[in-house]
Design an enzyme around this catalytic site. Structure first.
Site, PDB file in Angstrom:
ATOM      1  N   GLU A 133      65.755  40.189-108.917  1.00 48.10           N
ATOM      2  CA  GLU A 133      65.744  40.297-110.487  1.00 48.10           C
ATOM      3  C   GLU A 133      66.864  40.470-111.582  1.00 48.10           C
ATOM      4  OE1 GLU A 133      62.671  43.274-111.395  1.00 48.10           O
ATOM      5  OE2 GLU A 133      61.669  42.382-110.368  1.00 48.10           O
ATOM      6  N   GLU A 238      55.987  38.301-103.292  1.00 45.71           N
ATOM      7  CA  GLU A 238      54.588  39.510-103.963  1.00 45.71           C
ATOM      8  C   GLU A 238      53.668  38.761-104.288  1.00 45.71           C
ATOM      9  OE1 GLU A 238      57.513  42.048-105.732  1.00 45.71           O
ATOM     10  OE2 GLU A 238      59.182  41.707-104.974  1.00 45.71           O
TER      11      GLU A 238
HETATM   12  C1  XIL Z   1      56.842  47.472-107.132  1.00 49.21           C
HETATM   13  C2  XIL Z   1      56.047  48.014-106.059  1.00 49.21           C
HETATM   14  O1  XIL Z   1      55.318  47.426-105.590  1.00 49.21           O
HETATM   15  C3  XIL Z   1      55.634  49.445-106.326  1.00 49.21           C
HETATM   16  O2  XIL Z   1      55.170  50.873-105.428  1.00 49.21           O
HETATM   17  C4  XIL Z   1      56.634  50.809-107.486  1.00 49.21           C
HETATM   18  O3  XIL Z   1      56.113  51.876-108.188  1.00 49.21           O
HETATM   19  C5  XIL Z   1      57.046  49.581-108.240  1.00 49.21           C
HETATM   20  O4  XIL Z   1      57.347  48.981-107.598  1.00 49.21           O
HETATM   21  N1  XIL Z   1      58.985  43.213-108.332  1.00 49.21           N
HETATM   22  C6  XIL Z   1      59.889  43.534-107.445  1.00 49.21           C
HETATM   23  C7  XIL Z   1      58.972  44.939-106.384  1.00 49.21           C
HETATM   24  O5  XIL Z   1      60.840  43.449-107.341  1.00 49.21           O
HETATM   25  O6  XIL Z   1      60.003  45.495-106.217  1.00 49.21           O
HETATM   26  C8  XIL Z   1      58.400  45.845-108.001  1.00 49.21           C
HETATM   27  O7  XIL Z   1      57.457  46.518-106.524  1.00 49.21           O
HETATM   28  C9  XIL Z   1      57.091  45.091-108.531  1.00 49.21           C
HETATM   29  C10 XIL Z   1      57.576  43.719-109.121  1.00 49.21           C
END
Ligand code: XIL
Length: 324
Positions: A133, A238
């Protein structure tokens, strides 16, 4: 067409890793979670355990227990292991105050972090999200602590440092750049420039949190194809599909299934090499506990329901991947 073969098998036959992003807790405490992960998925990613905050309880110590639990589980079950994430601007340790350091010290600190963590998992992690990001929603480089201290080239530096100690494929990972958006153009330009300068980037990870909005599959296909034309591997990293609580369709499970199906088809046709979802079961979804999300979005975005029963979305992905 239906099939009685599990996700992991049908995906494997098509050369696609199908994975889940997970936390250590359900892995340790829920046998169903463990079983479903091992039987149905061929790839795994720690959701938070490899981020700097969870990894480093104090300035001089690393606590690798949670990360090791997940990585070791993956290795033991012959899974493709994605590491996430070496450089990010969130989930930093609470003791870490950037103003305690000079810019040069921050550079050294980050290099040391990348060397230590990527080095520790050498040979056990197959792909790393090296930078997560770094691009803001308007396409500029996000003004993070790392950008502020190291300058724009921190992205290139992070990839070089990772390549010094790791044989994993090195990924840039972000959200909002799955389809042909302005942000995707900016990510494309960033990665094209890194490749021009021989920075060791192997792939791009598209998060695909379809929260309310579902990026158009045709547009995702074109975007994946242009990244592949640059010579990059592309993974969906994700994925979850949730609805705005104010705007839930009449049959949300069917709409969700259709979208998963379309994305799985795009993955095959455009040549993604992994499709990773943001959790095994709806009970583990980050949407259920993350900041404001529980009020905003429905909390059942994944392939298995709270009791680990396959949902229509699961059948849709299996059907899309099964060879006819
Ligand atoms: C999220 C996790 O799943 C949560 O457990 C944590 O509290 C916050 O982060 N983008 C990403 C991930 O790259 O690392 C994030 O994951 C969600 C958004």
């Amino acid at each position: 067409m239906t099939t009685d073969r599990v996700l992991r098998e049908v995906a494997g036959d098509r050369g696609l890793h199908v994975g889940a992003m997970i936390g250590p807790e359900p892995l340790r405490t829920e046998p169903r979670h463990r079983r479903t992960l091992a039987e149905e998925f061929s790839a795994v990613t720690p959701g938070s355990a490899l981020k700097m905050g969870p990894l480093r309880p104090s300035r001089d110590t690393y606590d690798l227990a949670d990360a090791d639990a997940i990585v070791d589980f993956g290795v033991e079950h012959d899974m493709y292991v994605r590491g996430h994430a070496l450089v990010w601007h969130r989930q930093l340790p609470e003791w870490f105050q950037p103003w305690d350091y000079t810019d040069d010290q921050l550079r050294e600190f980050l290099r040391d972090h990348v060397h230590t963590v990527a080095g520790r998992y050498h040979g056990r992690i197959d792909a790393w999200d090296v930078v997560n990001e770094a691009v803001a929603d308007d396409g500029s480089l996000r003004e993070t602590v790392w950008y502020d201290a190291l300058g724009a080239d921190y992205v290139a530096d992070a990839f070089r440092w990772a390549s010094e100690v790791s044989d994993a494929d090195l990924y840039y990972n972000d959200y909002g750049c799955e389809a042909l958006t302005e942000k995707a153009d900016a990510v494309y330009d960033l990665l094209a420039d890194l490749l021009d300068r021989d920075v060791p980037v192997d792939g791009v990870g598209l998060q695909l949190h379809a929260l309310g909005d579902r990026p158009d599959p045709e547009s995702i296909r074109e975007n994946v194809e242009r990244f592949r034309d640059l010579g990059l591997d592309v993974q969906i990293t994700e994925m979850d599909v949730a609805f705005d609580r104010e705007d839930v369709p009449e049959d949300p499970l069917a709409v969700q299934a259709d979208y998963y199906r379309e994305v799985a088809e795009v993955c095959l046709e455009a040549g993604c090499d992994a499709l990773v979802v943001a959790g095994v079961s709806d009970a583990n979804s980050w949407l259920r506990y993350f900041a404001d999300f529980p009020e905003n979005y429905t909390g059942d975005p994944l392939l298995f329901d709270e009791r680990y029963r396959p949902k229509p979305a699961y059948d849709a992905v299996v059907e899309a991947l099964a060879e006819d």
